[in-house]
Scaffold this active site. Sequence first.
Site, short mmCIF file in Angstrom:
data_model
loop_
_atom_site.label_atom_id
_atom_site.label_comp_id
_atom_site.label_asym_id
_atom_site.label_seq_id
_atom_site.Cartn_x
_atom_site.Cartn_y
_atom_site.Cartn_z
N SER A 238 -7.25 -1.22 13.17
CA SER A 238 -8.61 -1.11 13.69
C SER A 238 -9.44 -0.24 12.77
CB SER A 238 -8.59 -0.50 15.10
OG SER A 238 -9.88 -0.09 15.50
N LYS A 239 -10.65 -0.69 12.47
CA LYS A 239 -11.52 0.11 11.59
C LYS A 239 -11.98 1.39 12.27
CE LYS A 239 -15.72 -2.54 12.73
NZ LYS A 239 -16.77 -3.41 12.16
N ARG A 240 -11.86 1.46 13.59
CA ARG A 240 -12.24 2.69 14.31
C ARG A 240 -11.12 3.72 14.28
NH1 ARG A 240 -14.24 -1.47 17.32
NH2 ARG A 240 -12.31 -1.58 18.57
#
Length: 468
Positions: A238-240
């Site tokens: 996840s880019k978060r």
Amino acid sequence: MSSTSSIRVRFAPSPTGIFHVGGARSALFNWVMAKQSGGTLVLRIEDTDASRNSPEWTEGIIRALAWLGMDGGEYEGPYFQSANADKHAAAARTLVDSGRAYYCDCTREDVVARTGDQHKGYDGFCRDRGLDPGPGRALRFRTPYEGQTTVVDLLRGKPVFENALLEDFVIARADGSVTFLLANAVDDMSQGITHVVRGEEHLPNAPKQQLLWEALGSEPPVWAHIPVIVNEKRQKLSKRRDKVALEDYRAEGYLPEAMRNYLMLLGWSPSGDREIVPWEVIVEEFRIEDVNTSPAFFDEKKLRAFNGDYIRMLPVEKFISACLPFLEDAPFEVDMAVFAQLAPLAQTRVALLSEIVPMVDFAFLDEPPEDERSWAKAMLKGPADEILAGAEDAYRDAPWRADELKTRLEQVGAEHGLKLGKAQAPVRVAVTGRTVGLPLFESLEILGRERTLARIAAARARLASATG
């Protein structure tokens, strides 16, 4: 897939943020398939979400692909989905005229009120109401409730989907804009895409898109849904939460060859017991059918090791060239003649190109960098001053060669009952500022007698001040 059949594949990213390593892997898989067959890779930018798109993200995609080796000569395009709006609208009208789509004015609240279940899908209320287009009316595909849709997937066999469970999905919003499902299918049809290779998260969309292909009179493509990429906790990247931006890895000094090799191994293995594989061999051996469907673990430590191996394989001239962008940003002026002497030593030590500046800074600073932990470790334990004093005496008239400098320090250490590893620690910190770095004696040879002795004297003076 036959290795001799010509194919048309596509990479269709949305320019809505950073370039994800998962997207990079999809692009590579498609590129290799095209190269193997003498086919074509199409780059299509799916930019219809105007609220989230940005030209800078599109430029970032193109730069990232070029860094990986896919410059403009390796693909057809880029095409932009927004340029196909007329084709999308025409396809929607065709589906309405053929009875395969209908207008619906139901809100989500209406559906829940009728079904009594907020989790249940659309109930088909407007299938036979004969609504005309108008404000607040979306366009839904008339899914055949009977039977099944079988998706032929090169990795997953023939997954079967019950049509009754697909519901009548929206293909155009109330404002007339089409959804991803229809736009994607129409673009693939108009561009002659024969194979769709994409992440497994899109597998639930495949039966819907296959129905759209068939309703519009086209034969569906060959599907291949490649495995999800997960982190060390086996969570989807996840880019978060995870470091997933290809740009970040490039900025840290990863080589494109190493990144390319590593990404190709996320789900696939070359022949033999090997992982570092020349690109030409990967292109020759890769088969999409051999990709494993299990989640692929993105191991940053392993990628880092890959990168170190690739750095060590570089000719030293290319290593120097690869280091230049990082040296140009260094907070000191680099004498390239000196760096050329240090480069072969550094090449055996760094795993990332960004590590080059702290590895060689001691040679270009007026004084060695200060690292308090290194100082405490090397200078505040054992006979540090005695070792420095002995080295100072031994080096004053020594032939200035690495082998002689090593021999003399070994003798100094022996006088104090220390092996070379212990004896060289205070000298290393005095001269380079750190306990870890380039081979010490080769570094001293390059640094020169005058600067070496001056730094040893300065370290002795600091020790005296601290203990006096």
